[in-house]
Design a protein around this motif. Structure first.
Motif, PDB file in Angstrom:
ATOM      1  N   ILE A  23      15.332   2.690 -25.099  1.00 20.67           N
ATOM      2  CA  ILE A  23      16.394   1.957 -24.389  1.00 20.67           C
ATOM      3  C   ILE A  23      17.756   2.594 -24.641  1.00 20.67           C
ATOM      4  O   ILE A  23      18.574   2.758 -23.737  1.00 20.67           O
ATOM      5  CB  ILE A  23      16.397   0.480 -24.813  1.00 20.67           C
ATOM      6  N   ALA A  24      18.000   2.973 -25.914  1.00 18.57           N
ATOM      7  CA  ALA A  24      19.296   3.553 -26.265  1.00 18.57           C
ATOM      8  C   ALA A  24      19.529   4.891 -25.582  1.00 18.57           C
ATOM      9  O   ALA A  24      20.673   5.284 -25.327  1.00 18.57           O
ATOM     10  CB  ALA A  24      19.397   3.707 -27.778  1.00 18.57           C
ATOM     11  N   GLN A  25      18.435   5.616 -25.280  1.00 20.43           N
ATOM     12  CA  GLN A  25      18.569   6.958 -24.711  1.00 20.43           C
ATOM     13  C   GLN A  25      18.569   6.968 -23.181  1.00 20.43           C
ATOM     14  O   GLN A  25      18.908   7.980 -22.577  1.00 20.43           O
ATOM     15  CB  GLN A  25      17.432   7.850 -25.229  1.00 20.43           C
ATOM     16  N   THR A  26      18.185   5.858 -22.525  1.00 21.08           N
ATOM     17  CA  THR A  26      18.112   5.872 -21.049  1.00 21.08           C
ATOM     18  C   THR A  26      19.516   5.954 -20.451  1.00 21.08           C
ATOM     19  O   THR A  26      20.480   5.427 -20.999  1.00 21.08           O
ATOM     20  CB  THR A  26      17.389   4.624 -20.527  1.00 21.08           C
ATOM     21  N   ASP A  27      19.651   6.647 -19.289  1.00 20.26           N
ATOM     22  CA  ASP A  27      20.966   6.882 -18.680  1.00 20.26           C
ATOM     23  C   ASP A  27      21.057   6.403 -17.243  1.00 20.26           C
ATOM     24  O   ASP A  27      21.988   6.765 -16.517  1.00 20.26           O
ATOM     25  CB  ASP A  27      21.300   8.369 -18.745  1.00 20.26           C
ATOM     26  N   SER A  28      20.091   5.598 -16.806  1.00 23.94           N
ATOM     27  CA  SER A  28      20.166   5.067 -15.442  1.00 23.94           C
ATOM     28  C   SER A  28      19.574   3.667 -15.406  1.00 23.94           C
ATOM     29  O   SER A  28      18.690   3.322 -16.202  1.00 23.94           O
ATOM     30  CB  SER A  28      19.425   5.973 -14.456  1.00 23.94           C
ATOM     31  N   LEU A  29      20.061   2.872 -14.482  1.00 28.09           N
ATOM     32  CA  LEU A  29      19.573   1.500 -14.341  1.00 28.09           C
ATOM     33  C   LEU A  29      18.125   1.464 -13.890  1.00 28.09           C
ATOM     34  O   LEU A  29      17.357   0.578 -14.286  1.00 28.09           O
ATOM     35  CB  LEU A  29      20.463   0.753 -13.339  1.00 28.09           C
ATOM     36  N   ASP A  30      17.725   2.415 -13.078  1.00 33.95           N
ATOM     37  CA  ASP A  30      16.317   2.460 -12.633  1.00 33.95           C
ATOM     38  C   ASP A  30      15.388   2.724 -13.808  1.00 33.95           C
ATOM     39  O   ASP A  30      14.337   2.067 -13.951  1.00 33.95           O
ATOM     40  CB  ASP A  30      16.145   3.535 -11.555  1.00 33.95           C
ATOM     41  N   ASN A  31      15.749   3.679 -14.664  1.00 33.72           N
ATOM     42  CA  ASN A  31      14.919   3.975 -15.829  1.00 33.72           C
ATOM     43  C   ASN A  31      14.882   2.801 -16.799  1.00 33.72           C
ATOM     44  O   ASN A  31      13.862   2.519 -17.434  1.00 33.72           O
ATOM     45  CB  ASN A  31      15.437   5.221 -16.543  1.00 33.72           C
ATOM     46  N   LEU A  32      16.011   2.095 -16.904  1.00 36.41           N
ATOM     47  CA  LEU A  32      16.058   0.939 -17.803  1.00 36.41           C
ATOM     48  C   LEU A  32      15.121  -0.163 -17.327  1.00 36.41           C
ATOM     49  O   LEU A  32      14.425  -0.791 -18.138  1.00 36.41           O
ATOM     50  CB  LEU A  32      17.493   0.414 -17.868  1.00 36.41           C
ATOM     51  N   GLU A  33      15.087  -0.371 -16.031  1.00 38.43           N
ATOM     52  CA  GLU A  33      14.170  -1.384 -15.481  1.00 38.43           C
ATOM     53  C   GLU A  33      12.720  -0.989 -15.715  1.00 38.43           C
ATOM     54  O   GLU A  33      11.860  -1.833 -16.018  1.00 38.43           O
ATOM     55  CB  GLU A  33      14.454  -1.573 -13.987  1.00 38.43           C
ATOM     56  N   GLN A  34      12.433   0.299 -15.611  1.00 34.02           N
ATOM     57  CA  GLN A  34      11.070   0.771 -15.864  1.00 34.02           C
ATOM     58  C   GLN A  34      10.668   0.548 -17.325  1.00 34.02           C
ATOM     59  O   GLN A  34       9.529   0.167 -17.633  1.00 34.02           O
ATOM     60  CB  GLN A  34      10.958   2.253 -15.502  1.00 34.02           C
ATOM     61  N   GLN A  84      24.484  -3.631 -19.108  1.00 28.98           N
ATOM     62  CA  GLN A  84      25.917  -3.822 -18.918  1.00 28.98           C
ATOM     63  C   GLN A  84      26.676  -2.510 -19.092  1.00 28.98           C
ATOM     64  O   GLN A  84      27.602  -2.194 -18.352  1.00 28.98           O
ATOM     65  CB  GLN A  84      26.435  -4.867 -19.901  1.00 28.98           C
ATOM     66  N   ILE A  85      26.262  -1.735 -20.109  1.00 31.53           N
ATOM     67  CA  ILE A  85      26.903  -0.442 -20.363  1.00 31.53           C
ATOM     68  C   ILE A  85      26.747   0.490 -19.168  1.00 31.53           C
ATOM     69  O   ILE A  85      27.704   1.144 -18.719  1.00 31.53           O
ATOM     70  CB  ILE A  85      26.321   0.194 -21.635  1.00 31.53           C
ATOM     71  N   LEU A  86      25.512   0.551 -18.640  1.00 30.84           N
ATOM     72  CA  LEU A  86      25.244   1.449 -17.505  1.00 30.84           C
ATOM     73  C   LEU A  86      25.969   0.983 -16.243  1.00 30.84           C
ATOM     74  O   LEU A  86      26.448   1.805 -15.466  1.00 30.84           O
ATOM     75  CB  LEU A  86      23.739   1.543 -17.267  1.00 30.84           C
ATOM     76  N   GLN A  87      26.046  -0.336 -16.023  1.00 33.22           N
ATOM     77  CA  GLN A  87      26.767  -0.843 -14.851  1.00 33.22           C
ATOM     78  C   GLN A  87      28.253  -0.509 -14.939  1.00 33.22           C
ATOM     79  O   GLN A  87      28.870  -0.099 -13.945  1.00 33.22           O
ATOM     80  CB  GLN A  87      26.574  -2.362 -14.735  1.00 33.22           C
ATOM     81  N   ASN A  88      28.841  -0.695 -16.119  1.00 31.68           N
ATOM     82  CA  ASN A  88      30.261  -0.363 -16.295  1.00 31.68           C
ATOM     83  C   ASN A  88      30.502   1.127 -16.076  1.00 31.68           C
ATOM     84  O   ASN A  88      31.507   1.521 -15.461  1.00 31.68           O
ATOM     85  CB  ASN A  88      30.707  -0.755 -17.705  1.00 31.68           C
ATOM     86  N   ALA A  89      29.577   1.966 -16.580  1.00 31.35           N
ATOM     87  CA  ALA A  89      29.723   3.403 -16.391  1.00 31.35           C
ATOM     88  C   ALA A  89      29.644   3.771 -14.919  1.00 31.35           C
ATOM     89  O   ALA A  89      30.375   4.646 -14.432  1.00 31.35           O
ATOM     90  CB  ALA A  89      28.645   4.142 -17.186  1.00 31.35           C
ATOM     91  N   GLN A  90      28.760   3.075 -14.200  1.00 30.59           N
ATOM     92  CA  GLN A  90      28.609   3.338 -12.760  1.00 30.59           C
ATOM     93  C   GLN A  90      29.881   2.953 -12.006  1.00 30.59           C
ATOM     94  O   GLN A  90      30.341   3.671 -11.113  1.00 30.59           O
ATOM     95  CB  GLN A  90      27.408   2.555 -12.224  1.00 30.59           C
ATOM     96  N   ILE A  91      30.484   1.811 -12.355  1.00 28.34           N
ATOM     97  CA  ILE A  91      31.711   1.361 -11.712  1.00 28.34           C
ATOM     98  C   ILE A  91      32.855   2.337 -11.995  1.00 28.34           C
ATOM     99  O   ILE A  91      33.635   2.701 -11.100  1.00 28.34           O
ATOM    100  CB  ILE A  91      32.071  -0.056 -12.181  1.00 28.34           C
TER     101      ILE A  91
END
Length: 334
Positions: A23-34, A84-91
């Motif tokens: 989880i700590a190493q994932t860099d995309s929301l799609d991968n996190l959901e997987q 939340q971290i990935l969403q903020n980074a995307q924004i």
């Protein structure tokens, strides 16, 4: 194969460490959901480990259940935080790509100016609207009836030679004055009427310093009971006073127009000589009859003038052709 309490505890701890690292190493929301599906889904790794609880004693099951809940809650909390971290980074990335630097100089767009003919028409209409007139318009391509016949100019009338124009193969023509607007308006309205009709007109004129084959006219028409030539003269004098000022010399000169009787031309003093700027007169009874008005009940007056002539006097322009050649050195003066 028998599964022991220690074995399940070890598997849960291993799952917990593995999932936290992933989880700590994932860099995309799609991968996190997987990852969520793989570890916490109905068919995920946590569910597979808990299937072995059936082989444990009744005393050990609550302990494993409690440990499994702790692992699930911790992993779900980490998933939420990473989401939340990935969403903020995307924004932030989107904002960075769409940032407008307000400190950069703007793109300059030069402001345009009203053409002297447009400003002259605007001034004319403002004056007549202030006197109670309504602006009316009509088509530039007209029929012979509206341009000539209804205005008491039959086919054999010599006045047609003065208003030769451009004809189409179907018999229609480019209007020679805006008087057809008056006929069209009277056909659909009953007196009292006070209208002013601006527009472009066409005649087969020889182009010189004061004439053009394409020019602009403004015409006025008033129909009511008991109107006289005195009303016409007073209206035009007030218009000219507001247009040019009281000091401009003006004179009325007897003339002839097929659609008015009596008729007159109005001259103003321009560059040391008298310049004709409009024609006027009382509406001919035949024109009244053509639109269904009773000339025994109603009288009226009309006047027409060229916008270019007025612009020339107003701005001291020495040649009408300057209004059409789009010379910026000339236009920037206005």
């Amino acid at each position: 194969m028998t599964i022991s309490l220690n074995q399940i505890e070890t598997e849960l701890q291993t799952l917990q460490q593995e999932a936290k690292s992933a989880i700590a190493q994932t860099d995309s929301l799609d991968n996190l959901e997987q990852l969520r599906v793989n570890y916490l889904g109905k068919k995920g790794k946590l569910s597979l480990i808990l299937r072995g609880m059936g082989q444990l004693s009744a005393e050990d099951r609550p302990r494993i259940g409690s440990l499994a809940n702790e692992v699930k809650e911790e992993l779900q909390s980490q998933l939420d935080q990473q989401n939340q971290i990935l969403q903020n980074a995307q924004i932030q990335a989107k904002l960075a790509s769409q940032t407008l630097d307000v400190t950069l100089p703007g793109v300059s767009r030069p402001l345009g100016r009203l053409h002297p003919l447009n400003s002259t028409v605007d001034k004319m209409l403002d004056i007549f609207v202030g006197l109670g007139y309504t602006v009316a318009t009509g088509p530039q391509v007209e029929t012979d009836y509206y341009n000539f016949e209804a205005l008491n100019i039959p086919a054999d009338h010599p006045a047609r030679d003065m208003q030769d124009t451009f004809f189409f193969s179907d018999g229609r023509l480019l209007r020679t004055h805006t008087s057809p607007v008056q006929i069209r308006y009277m056909e659909t309205h009953t007196p009292p009427i006070r209208i002013v009709a601006p527009g472009r007109v066409y005649r087969r004129d020889t182009v010189d310093a004061t004439h053009s084959a394409v020019f602009h006219q403004v015409e006025l028409l008033a129909i009511d009971k008991n109107l006289t030539f005195t009303d016409l003269k007073g209206t035009l004098k007030e218009f000219l006073r507001q247009m040019f000022g009281a000091e401009l010399p003006v004179k009325f000169r007897a003339s002839y127009f097929p659609f008015t009787e009596p008729s007159a031309e109005v001259d103003v003093l321009w560059q040391g000589k008298w310049l004709e700027v409009m024609g006027c007169g009382m509406v001919d009874p035949n024109v009244m009859k053509a639109v269904g008005y009773d000339p025994e009940v109603y009288t009226g007056f009309a006047a027409g003038f060229g916008v270019e002539r007025f612009a020339m006097v107003l701005h001291q322009i020495d040649d009408i052709r300057r209004c059409y050649n789009s010379d910026l050195r000339f236009l920037r003066q206005f």
